[in-house]
Design an enzyme around this catalytic site. Structure first.
Site, PDB file in Angstrom:
ATOM      1  N   HIS A 180      23.717 -11.527 -21.758  1.00  0.00           N
ATOM      2  CA  HIS A 180      23.123 -12.342 -20.774  1.00  0.00           C
ATOM      3  C   HIS A 180      21.561 -12.154 -20.910  1.00  0.00           C
ATOM      4  O   HIS A 180      21.481 -10.932 -20.917  1.00  0.00           O
ATOM      5  CB  HIS A 180      23.909 -11.666 -19.550  1.00  0.00           C
ATOM      6  CG  HIS A 180      25.214 -12.252 -19.355  1.00  0.00           C
ATOM      7  ND1 HIS A 180      25.863 -12.008 -18.165  1.00  0.00           N
ATOM      8  CD2 HIS A 180      25.965 -12.378 -20.293  1.00  0.00           C
ATOM      9  CE1 HIS A 180      27.155 -12.458 -18.278  1.00  0.00           C
ATOM     10  NE2 HIS A 180      27.416 -12.899 -19.709  1.00  0.00           N
ATOM     11  N   TYR A 186      25.192 -13.056  -8.081  1.00  0.00           N
ATOM     12  CA  TYR A 186      25.221 -11.874  -6.873  1.00  0.00           C
ATOM     13  C   TYR A 186      25.027 -12.760  -5.609  1.00  0.00           C
ATOM     14  O   TYR A 186      23.922 -13.360  -5.413  1.00  0.00           O
ATOM     15  CB  TYR A 186      24.499 -10.930  -6.987  1.00  0.00           C
ATOM     16  CG  TYR A 186      24.675  -9.638  -7.907  1.00  0.00           C
ATOM     17  CD1 TYR A 186      25.255  -8.581  -7.725  1.00  0.00           C
ATOM     18  CD2 TYR A 186      24.282  -9.928  -9.216  1.00  0.00           C
ATOM     19  CE1 TYR A 186      25.361  -7.673  -8.649  1.00  0.00           C
ATOM     20  CE2 TYR A 186      24.409  -8.943 -10.349  1.00  0.00           C
ATOM     21  CZ  TYR A 186      25.169  -7.839  -9.892  1.00  0.00           C
ATOM     22  OH  TYR A 186      25.431  -6.908 -10.956  1.00  0.00           O
ATOM     23  N   LYS A 229      25.257   0.507 -13.163  1.00  0.00           N
ATOM     24  CA  LYS A 229      24.304   1.719 -13.613  1.00  0.00           C
ATOM     25  C   LYS A 229      25.166   2.764 -14.152  1.00  0.00           C
ATOM     26  O   LYS A 229      24.985   3.675 -14.836  1.00  0.00           O
ATOM     27  CB  LYS A 229      23.250   2.268 -12.671  1.00  0.00           C
ATOM     28  CG  LYS A 229      22.452   1.454 -12.372  1.00  0.00           C
ATOM     29  CD  LYS A 229      21.300   1.384 -13.673  1.00  0.00           C
ATOM     30  CE  LYS A 229      20.598   0.117 -13.527  1.00  0.00           C
ATOM     31  NZ  LYS A 229      20.794  -0.986 -14.578  1.00  0.00           N
ATOM     32  N   TYR A 248      17.367  -3.352 -13.856  1.00  0.00           N
ATOM     33  CA  TYR A 248      18.803  -3.890 -14.302  1.00  0.00           C
ATOM     34  C   TYR A 248      19.200  -4.013 -15.567  1.00  0.00           C
ATOM     35  O   TYR A 248      19.965  -3.611 -16.200  1.00  0.00           O
ATOM     36  CB  TYR A 248      18.887  -5.131 -13.645  1.00  0.00           C
ATOM     37  CG  TYR A 248      20.344  -5.818 -13.546  1.00  0.00           C
ATOM     38  CD1 TYR A 248      20.862  -5.910 -12.541  1.00  0.00           C
ATOM     39  CD2 TYR A 248      21.178  -6.255 -14.598  1.00  0.00           C
ATOM     40  CE1 TYR A 248      22.369  -6.174 -12.193  1.00  0.00           C
ATOM     41  CE2 TYR A 248      22.295  -6.654 -14.504  1.00  0.00           C
ATOM     42  CZ  TYR A 248      23.092  -6.567 -13.470  1.00  0.00           C
ATOM     43  OH  TYR A 248      24.531  -6.966 -13.402  1.00  0.00           O
ATOM     44  N   PRO A 263      28.467  -0.056  -7.312  1.00  0.00           N
ATOM     45  CA  PRO A 263      28.636  -0.314  -8.533  1.00  0.00           C
ATOM     46  C   PRO A 263      27.629  -1.709  -8.544  1.00  0.00           C
ATOM     47  O   PRO A 263      27.804  -2.538  -9.647  1.00  0.00           O
ATOM     48  CB  PRO A 263      29.982  -0.933  -8.574  1.00  0.00           C
ATOM     49  CG  PRO A 263      30.526  -1.022  -7.312  1.00  0.00           C
ATOM     50  CD  PRO A 263      29.906   0.164  -6.710  1.00  0.00           C
TER      51      PRO A 263
END
Length: 389
Positions: A72, A197, A292, A380, A288
């Site tokens: 991704h 998200y 991580k 991220y 979550p």
């Protein structure tokens, strides 16, 4: 029995540590209370940071990952009915890979057994002693016989509920969040190739995937939610509402798994007690939202393996003495990032309008500011192992 390193737990941390040590010629025995079938099929996180993928490639454990993993190059923040893409490659020059934790575990177990490593499942009544200078792990084998494993070092990779952390009294930093995730695994082909998200007035939702045929989806719910109150039709309706955006479609399909997961932040300091070293969930838990958990565990054991390799080679205890502080710098950065993502995306249980407007302001700023988007992308996709943060 004797070995150099006794490893408690056959999750990603313990298994990868055994592999890294074997490459350095260091013997280890891995003990796991669950069955091989159980650890290979429990569904956990599926986002691998860039440094995690690079490490697995470096040590020859990424063949299937490179074939089946889903690279991704960004994620989306979706709010007010609009999708805003955070382009990782443009911002920081690296991405992430979606590849289920259970798949990582399968690869690690296969590599461990192929190399003739000592891996023992379904042990029970595990106890630790002599941690100051001569550790002993005692346990009952599947045959009911009692065993003692003497070792130079114990690596506690046995998770949040394991016995390792209970062997001493670290200082604990803990926060429980007033919401949970209702997660489903569905046999439905993803309709997009990156995670989304979503922040909605009804609550948070996450659109993700595990393979070209399987989607993984989450809804924010109260911690005391009963799964029975959420039939499949209600879940799909709510996902459709919270994930709605122009041009987006949601494939529905049979729900293969369903469960509610509470959310907390937890850190134990220090991560060392004598000859016992904690790694992964035994030492820290993150919500979550920041993806991580497994990545922190892998970063821990990379640092630990390097320190143990130097020590067994006669290089002194400098690396071992620095282990806890080195790992905790990265742990606390991940804790903050995960808390920030969680706070920005989840609605407060009391529906406070002031908090909601602050969240929307932060979301608008994050997608409009290159500096803010870069900070999200940098965290991220993963900061370097071994500190530096």
């Amino acid at each position: 029995m004797r070995t150099q390193v006794g490893i408690l737990g056959a999750g990603p941390a313990g298994l990868l540590l055994s592999h890294l040590l074997a490459r350095a010629g260091i013997d280890s025995v891995v003990l796991e209370v669950r069955s091989r079938e159980y650890v290979q099929h429990r569904v956990r996180a599926g986002v691998l940071e860039h440094p995690t993928v690079e490490l697995l490639r470096e040590v020859g454990l990424a063949d299937r990952l490179d074939r089946e993993g889903m690279p991704h190059e960004g994620v989306s923040l979706r709010f007010e009915g609009v999708d805003h893409r955070i382009d990782f490659i443009d911002l920081v020059g690296r991405g992430i890979t979606v590849y289920g934790q259970q798949e990582v575990v399968k690869d690690l177990i296969a590599a461990r057994l192929a190399a003739g490593g000592d891996l023992r499942f379904e042990v029970s009544d595990v106890a630790l002693s002599g941690l100051a200078d001569a550790p002993v792990i005692s346990y009952t084998g599947p045959d009911g016989a009692r065993h003692e494993l003497r070792c130079d070092v114990v690596a506690g990779c046995d998770g949040f509920h394991g016995i390792s952390r209970a062997a001493y009294r670290p200082e604990v930093f803990d926060r429980e969040y007033p919401y949970a995730w209702l997660g489903i695994l569905a046999k439905a082909a993803p309709t997009r190739h990156e995670l989304a998200y979503a922040s909605h007035d009804n609550g948070f939702a996450l659109y993700s995937m595990r393979s070209p045929e399987i989607t993984r989806l989450y809804l924010q719910v109260p911690p005391d939610t009963d799964v029975a109150d959420w039939p499949d039709s209600r879940i799909w309706d709510e996902l459709g509402t919270r994930l709605a955006a122009d041009g987006f479609t949601l494939n529905e399909g049979p729900v293969l798994e369903k469960g509610v997961t509470g959310m907390r932040s937890f850190v134990a300091e220090p991560m060392r007690h004598g000859r016992l070293f904690l790694a992964g969930d035994a030492a820290h838990i993150v919500p979550p939202t920041g993806a991580k958990g497994m990545n922190l565990a892998i970063a821990d054991v990379r640092v630990l393996a390097e320190a143990l390799t130097a020590w067994f080679a006669g290089g002194g205890e400098t690396g071992l003495d620095a282990y806890s502080d080195t790992c905790l710098r990265r742990v606390w950065r991940a804790e903050h990032f995960s808390w920030w993502m969680t706070s920005m995306l989840h609605n407060s249980p009391d529906g406070d309008p002031f908090t909601r407007r602050l969240q929307l302001s932060q979301l608008r700023y994050t997608v409009a500011s290159r500096a803010a988007a870069t900070s999200l992308a940098e965290n991220y996709t993963g900061l370097p192992h071994g500190g530096g943060c």
